[in-house]
Design a protein around this motif. Structure first.
Motif, PDB file in Angstrom:
ATOM      1  N   LYS A  74       9.664  -0.682  13.071  1.00 49.01           N
ATOM      2  CA  LYS A  74      10.574  -1.832  13.081  1.00 49.01           C
ATOM      3  C   LYS A  74      11.250  -2.010  11.721  1.00 49.01           C
ATOM      4  O   LYS A  74      12.443  -2.304  11.647  1.00 49.01           O
ATOM      5  N   MET A  75      10.497  -1.819  10.628  1.00 48.64           N
ATOM      6  CA  MET A  75      11.084  -1.981   9.292  1.00 48.64           C
ATOM      7  C   MET A  75      12.089  -0.870   8.999  1.00 48.64           C
ATOM      8  O   MET A  75      13.109  -1.105   8.342  1.00 48.64           O
ATOM      9  N   ARG A  76      11.832   0.349   9.507  1.00 52.17           N
ATOM     10  CA  ARG A  76      12.809   1.441   9.348  1.00 52.17           C
ATOM     11  C   ARG A  76      14.065   1.144  10.162  1.00 52.17           C
ATOM     12  O   ARG A  76      15.183   1.296   9.673  1.00 52.17           O
ATOM     13  N   GLU A  77      13.896   0.724  11.404  1.00 48.74           N
ATOM     14  CA  GLU A  77      15.043   0.421  12.273  1.00 48.74           C
ATOM     15  C   GLU A  77      15.887  -0.721  11.722  1.00 48.74           C
ATOM     16  O   GLU A  77      17.100  -0.729  11.885  1.00 48.74           O
ATOM     17  N   ALA A  78      15.240  -1.675  11.056  1.00 47.94           N
ATOM     18  CA  ALA A  78      15.963  -2.804  10.465  1.00 47.94           C
ATOM     19  C   ALA A  78      16.640  -2.424   9.144  1.00 47.94           C
ATOM     20  O   ALA A  78      17.400  -3.212   8.586  1.00 47.94           O
ATOM     21  N   GLY A  79      16.369  -1.220   8.653  1.00 48.13           N
ATOM     22  CA  GLY A  79      16.973  -0.789   7.392  1.00 48.13           C
ATOM     23  C   GLY A  79      16.220  -1.248   6.158  1.00 48.13           C
ATOM     24  O   GLY A  79      16.660  -1.025   5.030  1.00 48.13           O
ATOM     25  N   LEU A  80      15.066  -1.867   6.350  1.00 53.80           N
ATOM     26  CA  LEU A  80      14.266  -2.325   5.211  1.00 53.80           C
ATOM     27  C   LEU A  80      13.606  -1.154   4.497  1.00 53.80           C
ATOM     28  O   LEU A  80      13.627  -1.063   3.278  1.00 53.80           O
ATOM     29  N   VAL A  81      13.049  -0.228   5.258  1.00 56.52           N
ATOM     30  CA  VAL A  81      12.418   0.972   4.701  1.00 56.52           C
ATOM     31  C   VAL A  81      13.367   2.134   4.938  1.00 56.52           C
ATOM     32  O   VAL A  81      13.777   2.379   6.070  1.00 56.52           O
ATOM     33  N   LYS A  82      13.700   2.808   3.860  1.00 62.99           N
ATOM     34  CA  LYS A  82      14.667   3.908   3.939  1.00 62.99           C
ATOM     35  C   LYS A  82      14.023   5.214   3.511  1.00 62.99           C
ATOM     36  O   LYS A  82      14.439   5.832   2.550  1.00 62.99           O
ATOM     37  N   GLY A  83      12.981   5.611   4.218  1.00 62.39           N
ATOM     38  CA  GLY A  83      12.309   6.869   3.922  1.00 62.39           C
ATOM     39  C   GLY A  83      11.207   6.703   2.893  1.00 62.39           C
ATOM     40  O   GLY A  83      10.823   5.602   2.529  1.00 62.39           O
ATOM     41  N   ALA A  84      10.703   7.835   2.434  1.00 61.93           N
ATOM     42  CA  ALA A  84       9.664   7.878   1.404  1.00 61.93           C
ATOM     43  C   ALA A  84      10.015   9.011   0.457  1.00 61.93           C
ATOM     44  O   ALA A  84      10.529  10.039   0.886  1.00 61.93           O
ATOM     45  N   LEU A 135       0.826  -1.216   0.000  1.00 57.06           N
ATOM     46  CA  LEU A 135       0.000   0.000   0.000  1.00 57.06           C
ATOM     47  C   LEU A 135       0.858   1.262   0.000  1.00 57.06           C
ATOM     48  O   LEU A 135       0.589   2.206  -0.743  1.00 57.06           O
ATOM     49  N   LEU A 136       1.895   1.286   0.819  1.00 53.82           N
ATOM     50  CA  LEU A 136       2.744   2.475   0.891  1.00 53.82           C
ATOM     51  C   LEU A 136       3.647   2.611  -0.334  1.00 53.82           C
ATOM     52  O   LEU A 136       4.057   3.719  -0.669  1.00 53.82           O
ATOM     53  N   SER A 137       3.942   1.513  -1.008  1.00 56.53           N
ATOM     54  CA  SER A 137       4.699   1.589  -2.261  1.00 56.53           C
ATOM     55  C   SER A 137       3.871   2.237  -3.356  1.00 56.53           C
ATOM     56  O   SER A 137       4.387   2.942  -4.208  1.00 56.53           O
ATOM     57  N   GLU A 138       2.574   1.990  -3.318  1.00 58.27           N
ATOM     58  CA  GLU A 138       1.674   2.594  -4.294  1.00 58.27           C
ATOM     59  C   GLU A 138       1.424   4.066  -3.986  1.00 58.27           C
ATOM     60  O   GLU A 138       1.227   4.868  -4.889  1.00 58.27           O
ATOM     61  N   ASN A 139       1.410   4.420  -2.696  1.00 60.87           N
ATOM     62  CA  ASN A 139       1.156   5.796  -2.276  1.00 60.87           C
ATOM     63  C   ASN A 139       1.861   6.043  -0.942  1.00 60.87           C
ATOM     64  O   ASN A 139       1.292   5.781   0.126  1.00 60.87           O
ATOM     65  N   ALA A 140       3.065   6.557  -0.994  1.00 61.24           N
ATOM     66  CA  ALA A 140       3.871   6.766   0.209  1.00 61.24           C
ATOM     67  C   ALA A 140       3.257   7.813   1.143  1.00 61.24           C
ATOM     68  O   ALA A 140       3.621   7.884   2.309  1.00 61.24           O
ATOM     69  N   GLN A 141       2.315   8.612   0.649  1.00 60.72           N
ATOM     70  CA  GLN A 141       1.689   9.635   1.478  1.00 60.72           C
ATOM     71  C   GLN A 141       0.418   9.144   2.161  1.00 60.72           C
ATOM     72  O   GLN A 141      -0.229   9.898   2.889  1.00 60.72           O
ATOM     73  N   MET A 142       0.065   7.902   1.939  1.00 65.92           N
ATOM     74  CA  MET A 142      -1.135   7.350   2.561  1.00 65.92           C
ATOM     75  C   MET A 142      -0.962   7.352   4.078  1.00 65.92           C
ATOM     76  O   MET A 142       0.058   6.904   4.596  1.00 65.92           O
ATOM     77  N   ALA A 143      -1.948   7.870   4.786  1.00 65.92           N
ATOM     78  CA  ALA A 143      -1.895   7.917   6.256  1.00 65.92           C
ATOM     79  C   ALA A 143      -1.939   6.495   6.810  1.00 65.92           C
ATOM     80  O   ALA A 143      -2.611   5.622   6.260  1.00 65.92           O
ATOM     81  N   TYR A 144      -1.216   6.296   7.910  1.00 65.84           N
ATOM     82  CA  TYR A 144      -1.214   4.977   8.540  1.00 65.84           C
ATOM     83  C   TYR A 144      -2.625   4.550   8.949  1.00 65.84           C
ATOM     84  O   TYR A 144      -2.941   3.363   8.921  1.00 65.84           O
TER      85      TYR A 144
END
Length: 154
Positions: A44-54, A15-24
């Protein structure tokens, strides 16, 4: 180590890949979990380095930057790649750098206003970098696809 993602993580990423501005809260509603769950999993995904911003997907041609050039760079010596990358990072028009295998050492994406602008970037900045033996450039005519992998449940 590869992080094991479950179906909820994959749905959130899709979902966030399709629209990074989508509210949680919207993501949570869509996949039927709480917004706290989405927030915690994203953290957790940011801390693990999987997600690197938007990022925004900008159509540079709409603001007068109508030229995209891909450059293969052959290095003088393969061990020069780190210093060449460091120098390339200083050029604002360079937007992507990949250290690659094969005949060339680097693959670079550059945005420019037009061919004259690209020529100045190429001659005044890129060709002056120590460690570059030669280059091969390709002008993009059109970008027909720019996407992330959309994960499906397995």
């Amino acid at each position: 180590m590869v992080k094991k993602l479950d179906a909820i993580d994959l749905k959130i990423l899709t979902l966030l890949s399709e629209n990074a501005q989508m509210a949680y809260t919207e993501v949570a509603k869509e996949i039927k979990v709480t917004s706290g769950t989405v927030n915690l999993r994203m953290k957790k995904m940011r801390e693990a380095g999987l997600v690197k911003g938007a990022t925004l997907n900008i159509d540079y041609s709409q603001i007068g930057w109508g030229l995209t050039v891909f450059i293969f760079i052959h290095l003088t010596k393969s061990e020069d790649y780190q210093s060449v990358i460091a120098s390339m990072k200083l050029i604002p028009e360079v937007v992507k750098i990949h250290h690659i295998t094969g005949k060339y050492g680097l693959f670079v994406k550059v945005h420019a206003k037009d061919t004259q602008h690209y020529r100045s970037i190429y001659e005044e900045k890129i060709l002056k970098i120590k460690g570059i033996n030669y280059t091969e450039s390709f002008i993009s005519i059109n970008e027909d696809l720019n996407r992330h992998i959309l994960f499906e449940e397995e």
